[in-house]
Design a protein around this motif. Structure first.
Motif, mmCIF file in Angstrom:
data_model
loop_
_atom_site.group_PDB
_atom_site.id
_atom_site.type_symbol
_atom_site.label_atom_id
_atom_site.label_comp_id
_atom_site.label_asym_id
_atom_site.label_seq_id
_atom_site.Cartn_x
_atom_site.Cartn_y
_atom_site.Cartn_z
ATOM 1 N N LEU A 416 0.845 -1.192 0.000
ATOM 2 C CA LEU A 416 0.000 0.000 0.000
ATOM 3 C C LEU A 416 0.881 1.244 0.000
ATOM 4 O O LEU A 416 1.787 1.371 0.829
ATOM 5 N N PHE A 417 0.624 2.162 -0.928
ATOM 6 C CA PHE A 417 1.324 3.444 -0.975
ATOM 7 C C PHE A 417 0.353 4.543 -0.550
ATOM 8 O O PHE A 417 -0.780 4.611 -1.060
ATOM 9 N N VAL A 418 0.790 5.386 0.382
ATOM 10 C CA VAL A 418 -0.058 6.467 0.898
ATOM 11 C C VAL A 418 0.668 7.788 0.718
ATOM 12 O O VAL A 418 1.805 7.956 1.170
ATOM 13 N N ASN A 419 0.026 8.726 0.060
ATOM 14 C CA ASN A 419 0.593 10.067 -0.111
ATOM 15 C C ASN A 419 -0.002 10.995 0.941
ATOM 16 O O ASN A 419 -1.066 11.561 0.762
ATOM 17 N N ALA A 456 -2.846 3.947 -3.022
ATOM 18 C CA ALA A 456 -2.948 2.974 -4.101
ATOM 19 C C ALA A 456 -2.283 1.678 -3.662
ATOM 20 O O ALA A 456 -1.250 1.688 -2.990
ATOM 21 N N VAL A 457 -2.901 0.568 -4.019
ATOM 22 C CA VAL A 457 -2.331 -0.750 -3.752
ATOM 23 C C VAL A 457 -1.615 -1.221 -5.015
ATOM 24 O O VAL A 457 -2.211 -1.277 -6.093
ATOM 25 N N LEU A 474 5.066 7.518 -8.080
ATOM 26 C CA LEU A 474 4.988 6.521 -9.146
ATOM 27 C C LEU A 474 3.701 5.700 -9.055
ATOM 28 O O LEU A 474 3.262 5.101 -10.047
ATOM 29 N N TYR A 475 3.104 5.686 -7.867
ATOM 30 C CA TYR A 475 1.953 4.809 -7.640
ATOM 31 C C TYR A 475 0.673 5.585 -7.300
ATOM 32 O O TYR A 475 -0.417 5.115 -7.622
ATOM 33 N N VAL A 476 0.812 6.726 -6.644
ATOM 34 C CA VAL A 476 -0.361 7.515 -6.252
ATOM 35 C C VAL A 476 -0.388 8.781 -7.100
ATOM 36 O O VAL A 476 0.410 9.703 -6.877
ATOM 37 N N ALA A 477 -1.282 8.812 -8.068
ATOM 38 C CA ALA A 477 -1.384 9.977 -8.954
ATOM 39 C C ALA A 477 -2.273 11.032 -8.316
ATOM 40 O O ALA A 477 -3.272 10.702 -7.660
#
Length: 524
Positions: A416-419, A456-457, A474-477
């Protein structure tokens, strides 16, 4: 048989107790009282060093008043038997004859030396818990601390009784935390060496969710804030924090800071813990035979991008930490801390929360190889980006890495990516995470699902396609809602970009140095 020295000793302490009745202190009153003590040092001691003087004095006064309180209680129980009242079993800590607060207060000259003598005597009779707790401040330097200044400090502390009846441990613990933060605010840059903002600490602890009976370890414990928050977390969940006693461990390289961690735990009413003083990467303190001790929860905010951390010995590390992808570079110890923490996490239950600079997510070379190895072993559960300028001493945007020795079935092969870069309250000198920001971040991690613009996962294949780069954008737009950005949003984006550029330049300079080139070639 009761000797005259024992009776005289009690009489002096008892008289002092009668002169300053144990009137209960509220938290604001106690904070004000401690802040006033710090103000008395102004002009004599650098603000960054206040903690080395105020905390030992405060702790000395506390344990002396508690000793006297315990003595009086035992005296009442025994119909005035002074010998019985002096028995060790009647006291939390032993205090030798001549080493009580009132003994030092009675001195009119060479007060600094009297304090040092009392400190060392108390440490000597309580070696298991109080060794080194008073630090090694320059009490005998009369240019900095003449007798008149020390008399003023001692008389100020003597105006109130700090017994348990006057100040319960939970209130004293909160006041101690207040004073640590106050000193951190005043010294700022140096504070990053020992203090993590409590909002960040709470986020890490809430994510790990330590339970009754579990072991907890902080390999870079500073003043012990992470360990205290673990206890508070168990209380908030309705658990019994006493079940953690004997299961709290920490290590700190700086002796004086390790003493502050011990004080912090003791003043919060925690007696059974193990805080070790040594260099964790070079000489880890907790091991069983040929293996590092393994814990249920491993949590830390280690120093960012530590240099000269012992990388030469790491190549033949006896604890096998280098088996997790190799040896990190000389100029960046960030992944060495991660390797140590994973190795210290118990199989099955072990989980890790660590604060890192965001550059550790994307720097290549040795760090990239370690990152790839740890990702392929499916240990990384979440990468959380934080806002810039949350930490003392650096404006860099940091991140939190969450790792588990065994991930839940529905999370295996995923990260999991968290911005969280826009979740903060802007401050004059430093930004902060507010409760609503913490709730958002915690809920996002627990939900473990895509959230436009926030989370985003990604699968391990997704990450592999990005050459195992964990850089969050790169993962959370960002969400394009067609609206114009506010000035606040623009400033936030600028801060994040500026922090990232500094990380990138620092990494480039390290690479150039390997080739004997000057950073000036970048702009030539």
């Amino acid at each position: 048989m009761t000797g005259p020295r024992m009776t005289d000793r009690y009489a002096r302490a008892s008289a002092a107790a009668r002169d300053t009745l144990p009137i209960p202190l509220t938290l604001p009153e106690l904070e004000q009282y401690l802040a006033r003590a710090a103000d008395l040092l102004r002009g004599s001691i650098d603000q960054a060093d206040f903690k080395a003087y105020i905390f030992p004095l405060m702790f000395f006064k506390r344990i002396s008043d508690v000793y006297t309180e315990e003595y009086q209680r035992a005296l009442a129980e025994s119909d005035g038997d002074h010998e019985y009242a002096s028995f060790a079993e009647n006291h939390r800590f032993g205090i030798p004859i001549g080493s009580l607060w009132e003994d030092v207060r009675a001195r009119t000259e060479n007060i600094g030396q009297a304090l040092v003598t009392a400190f060392r005597a108390i440490e000597k009779v309580n070696p298991d818990v109080l060794y080194g707790i008073f630090g090694s401040a320059a009490w005998t330097n009369k240019d900095k601390l003449p007798d008149a200044k020390l008399r003023d400090l001692i008389e100020h502390f003597s105006t109130r009784t700090l017994s348990n009846a006057a100040v319960p441990p939970d209130v004293f613990g909160q006041a101690y935390e207040y004073l640590i933060k106050r000193f951190a605010d005043q010294s700022n840059k140096k504070a990053g060496e020992y203090y993590t903002p409590r909002s960040v600490v709470r986020l890490l602890v809430d994510i790990l969710d330590p339970q009754e009976g579990e072991t907890v370890y902080d390999p870079a414990c500073g003043t012990g804030g992470m360990l205290i928050e673990v206890i508070e977390h168990v209380k908030r969940q309705g658990g019994r924090p006493q079940t953690l006693l004997g299961k709290i461990y920490g290590q700190e390289k700086v002796l004086a800071t390790s003493g502050l961690a011990k004080m912090n735990l003791l003043l919060h009413g925690v007696d059974d813990f193990d805080i070790a003083h040594d260099d964790t990467l070079r000489a880890p303190a907790f091991f069983t035979g040929p293996r590092l001790t393994q814990f249920d929860c491993v949590i830390a905010n280690p120093p960012f991008s530590l240099k000269n951390w012992g990388e030469v010995a790491w190549s033949t590390d006896q604890w096998g930490r280098n088996r997790l992808g190799g040896v990190p570079p000389k100029g960046y110890a960030d992944w060495a801390w991660v390797q140590h923490m994973i190795t210290s996490a118990a199989p099955g239950t072990g989980r890790v929360a660590v604060v890192l600079p965001q550059g550790a997510l994307f720097r290549q070379g040795a760090e990239g190889r370690i990152r790839e190895f740890i990702l392929k072993t499916d240990l990384v559960e979440a990468v959380i980006g934080l806002a810039p300028n949350l930490f003392y001493g650096t404006g860099l945007a940091a991140c939190v890495l969450i790792l588990r020795r065994r991930k839940a079935d529905d999370r295996q092969g995923k990260v999991l990516f968290v911005n969280g870069g826009t979740l903060f309250k802007r401050g004059r000198n430093q930004n902060s995470l507010e409760p609503e920001h913490l709730d958002t971040l915690l809920r996002t991690v627990q939900t473990f699902a895509d959230a436009p613009g926030l989370a985003a996962v990604a699968t391990l294949d997704d990450i592999k396609n990005n050459t195992f780069n964990l850089n969050i954008p790169l993962y959370v737009a960002p969400v394009d809602d067609g609206e114009h950005r506010t000035l606040e949003q623009a400033l936030t984006d600028l801060e994040v970009a500026h922090a990232a550029s500094r990380e990138t330049r620092a990494a480039l300079e390290v690479e150039l140095a390997k080739w004997g080139l000057s950073p000036s070639v970048v702009t030539a």
